[in-house]
Scaffold this motif. Sequence first.
Motif, PDB file in Angstrom:
ATOM      1  N   UNK A 239      72.091   4.190 -12.499  1.00 16.88           N
ATOM      2  CA  UNK A 239      70.714   3.707 -12.494  1.00 16.88           C
ATOM      3  C   UNK A 239      69.820   4.773 -13.126  1.00 16.88           C
ATOM      4  N   UNK A 240      69.084   4.388 -14.150  1.00 17.43           N
ATOM      5  CA  UNK A 240      68.195   5.321 -14.822  1.00 17.43           C
ATOM      6  C   UNK A 240      68.895   6.305 -15.729  1.00 17.43           C
ATOM      7  N   UNK A 241      70.202   6.123 -15.936  1.00 19.91           N
ATOM      8  CA  UNK A 241      70.956   7.037 -16.794  1.00 19.91           C
ATOM      9  C   UNK A 241      71.952   6.282 -17.648  1.00 19.91           C
ATOM     10  N   UNK A 242      72.808   7.019 -18.291  1.00 22.17           N
ATOM     11  CA  UNK A 242      73.806   6.422 -19.173  1.00 22.17           C
ATOM     12  C   UNK A 242      75.118   6.186 -18.438  1.00 22.17           C
ATOM     13  N   UNK A 243      75.768   5.085 -18.783  1.00 24.55           N
ATOM     14  CA  UNK A 243      77.043   4.711 -18.181  1.00 24.55           C
ATOM     15  C   UNK A 243      78.079   5.805 -18.428  1.00 24.55           C
ATOM     16  N   UNK A 244      78.936   6.004 -17.436  1.00 24.15           N
ATOM     17  CA  UNK A 244      79.994   7.006 -17.505  1.00 24.15           C
ATOM     18  C   UNK A 244      81.337   6.299 -17.571  1.00 24.15           C
ATOM     19  N   UNK A 245      82.238   6.835 -18.394  1.00 23.38           N
ATOM     20  CA  UNK A 245      83.614   6.343 -18.465  1.00 23.38           C
ATOM     21  C   UNK A 245      84.513   7.356 -17.757  1.00 23.38           C
ATOM     22  N   UNK A 246      85.336   6.875 -16.843  1.00 15.83           N
ATOM     23  CA  UNK A 246      86.278   7.725 -16.118  1.00 15.83           C
ATOM     24  C   UNK A 246      87.676   7.323 -16.572  1.00 15.83           C
TER      25      UNK A 246
ATOM     26  N   UNK B 281      83.382  11.152 -19.099  1.00 17.61           N
ATOM     27  CA  UNK B 281      82.476  11.420 -20.204  1.00 17.61           C
ATOM     28  C   UNK B 281      81.449  10.291 -20.278  1.00 17.61           C
ATOM     29  N   UNK B 282      80.356  10.515 -20.988  1.00 17.59           N
ATOM     30  CA  UNK B 282      79.406   9.431 -21.241  1.00 17.59           C
ATOM     31  C   UNK B 282      80.128   8.375 -22.062  1.00 17.59           C
ATOM     32  N   UNK B 283      79.825   7.134 -21.798  1.00 18.16           N
ATOM     33  CA  UNK B 283      80.561   6.016 -22.404  1.00 18.16           C
ATOM     34  C   UNK B 283      79.990   5.609 -23.763  1.00 18.16           C
ATOM     35  N   UNK B 284      79.645   6.581 -24.596  1.00 18.41           N
ATOM     36  CA  UNK B 284      79.111   6.278 -25.930  1.00 18.41           C
ATOM     37  C   UNK B 284      79.694   7.235 -26.953  1.00 18.41           C
ATOM     38  N   UNK B 285      80.324   6.683 -27.967  1.00 20.17           N
ATOM     39  CA  UNK B 285      80.817   7.487 -29.076  1.00 20.17           C
ATOM     40  C   UNK B 285      79.621   8.103 -29.799  1.00 20.17           C
TER      41      UNK B 285
ATOM     42  N   UNK C 157      89.185  16.243 -35.717  1.00 14.31           N
ATOM     43  CA  UNK C 157      89.427  16.038 -37.139  1.00 14.31           C
ATOM     44  C   UNK C 157      88.178  16.353 -37.945  1.00 14.31           C
ATOM     45  N   UNK C 158      87.945  15.566 -38.973  1.00  8.11           N
ATOM     46  CA  UNK C 158      86.798  15.791 -39.854  1.00  8.11           C
ATOM     47  C   UNK C 158      85.500  15.232 -39.289  1.00  8.11           C
ATOM     48  N   UNK C 159      85.587  14.437 -38.241  1.00  2.34           N
ATOM     49  CA  UNK C 159      84.389  13.841 -37.648  1.00  2.34           C
ATOM     50  C   UNK C 159      83.604  14.897 -36.884  1.00  2.34           C
ATOM     51  N   UNK C 160      82.288  14.707 -36.820  1.00  2.00           N
ATOM     52  CA  UNK C 160      81.435  15.655 -36.113  1.00  2.00           C
ATOM     53  C   UNK C 160      80.590  14.936 -35.080  1.00  2.00           C
ATOM     54  N   UNK C 161      80.465  15.545 -33.935  1.00  2.00           N
ATOM     55  CA  UNK C 161      79.665  14.987 -32.854  1.00  2.00           C
ATOM     56  C   UNK C 161      80.278  15.376 -31.529  1.00  2.00           C
ATOM     57  N   UNK C 162      79.549  15.105 -30.473  1.00  2.95           N
ATOM     58  CA  UNK C 162      80.020  15.470 -29.147  1.00  2.95           C
ATOM     59  C   UNK C 162      79.459  14.504 -28.112  1.00  2.95           C
ATOM     60  N   UNK C 163      80.263  14.204 -27.122  1.00  4.06           N
ATOM     61  CA  UNK C 163      79.888  13.354 -26.003  1.00  4.06           C
ATOM     62  C   UNK C 163      79.797  14.258 -24.767  1.00  4.06           C
ATOM     63  N   UNK C 164      78.745  14.128 -23.967  1.00  3.63           N
ATOM     64  CA  UNK C 164      78.677  14.950 -22.751  1.00  3.63           C
ATOM     65  C   UNK C 164      79.841  14.641 -21.801  1.00  3.63           C
ATOM     66  N   UNK C 165      80.442  15.700 -21.286  1.00  3.69           N
ATOM     67  CA  UNK C 165      81.489  15.548 -20.279  1.00  3.69           C
ATOM     68  C   UNK C 165      80.856  15.688 -18.901  1.00  3.69           C
ATOM     69  N   UNK C 166      81.506  15.090 -17.917  1.00  6.92           N
ATOM     70  CA  UNK C 166      81.034  15.142 -16.534  1.00  6.92           C
ATOM     71  C   UNK C 166      82.098  15.864 -15.712  1.00  6.92           C
ATOM     72  N   UNK C 167      81.750  16.967 -15.049  1.00  2.88           N
ATOM     73  CA  UNK C 167      82.741  17.639 -14.208  1.00  2.88           C
ATOM     74  C   UNK C 167      83.301  16.674 -13.154  1.00  2.88           C
ATOM     75  N   UNK C 168      84.615  16.685 -13.041  1.00  4.69           N
ATOM     76  CA  UNK C 168      85.337  15.765 -12.160  1.00  4.69           C
ATOM     77  C   UNK C 168      86.380  16.556 -11.396  1.00  4.69           C
ATOM     78  N   UNK C 169      86.608  16.150 -10.164  1.00  7.76           N
ATOM     79  CA  UNK C 169      87.722  16.726  -9.405  1.00  7.76           C
ATOM     80  C   UNK C 169      88.370  15.618  -8.597  1.00  7.76           C
ATOM     81  N   UNK C 170      89.640  15.817  -8.306  1.00  5.31           N
ATOM     82  CA  UNK C 170      90.391  14.890  -7.472  1.00  5.31           C
ATOM     83  C   UNK C 170      90.782  15.646  -6.206  1.00  5.31           C
ATOM     84  N   UNK C 171      90.508  15.031  -5.058  1.00  4.66           N
ATOM     85  CA  UNK C 171      90.824  15.654  -3.786  1.00  4.66           C
ATOM     86  C   UNK C 171      91.293  14.577  -2.823  1.00  4.66           C
ATOM     87  N   UNK C 172      92.474  14.770  -2.257  1.00 10.15           N
ATOM     88  CA  UNK C 172      93.031  13.840  -1.267  1.00 10.15           C
ATOM     89  C   UNK C 172      93.041  12.404  -1.784  1.00 10.15           C
TER      90      UNK C 172
END
Length: 125
Positions: free
Chosen positions: A25-32, A43-47, A82-97
């Motif tokens: 809500x109020x932000x960009x969709x995240x892909x897990x 990461x953010x769900x946008x190339x 590769x030859x493409x340029x750009x970056x998608x924001x990553x989201x820190x993630x952890x797995x526990x139990x």
Amino acid sequence: MIGNWLDIGPVTQIEPGTARTLPVVGGEEIAVFHTMRNEFFAIRNKCPHKQGPLSQGIVHGDVVTCPLHNWNISLRSGKALGEDEGCVPTIPLKVDAGRIYLLRSAVIGGGDEAAVQQATQDKAA
């Protein structure tokens, strides 16, 4: 929620080799992503090229291929490969139990950038 981490559900909700999306809500969709190596990434769900939905791309190793124009994006760094340029924001993630957690400040924004960097360093350690 555990401290600064948001519990987004069990690891079993994402089959290996696929992704699921998390609306913000109020932000960009995240892909897990759940890789065939049993690793999880968020990461953010946008190339960075044409804003294609990365969650619908093909996952191979720790890379996702955008479904629109075949750009390869590193799930670890968010960088185009590769030859493409750009970056998608990553989201820190952890797995526990058997549950997936995302860093709260990275998901909802307005968070402490130092906390995001610290969480990324902690995960790498």
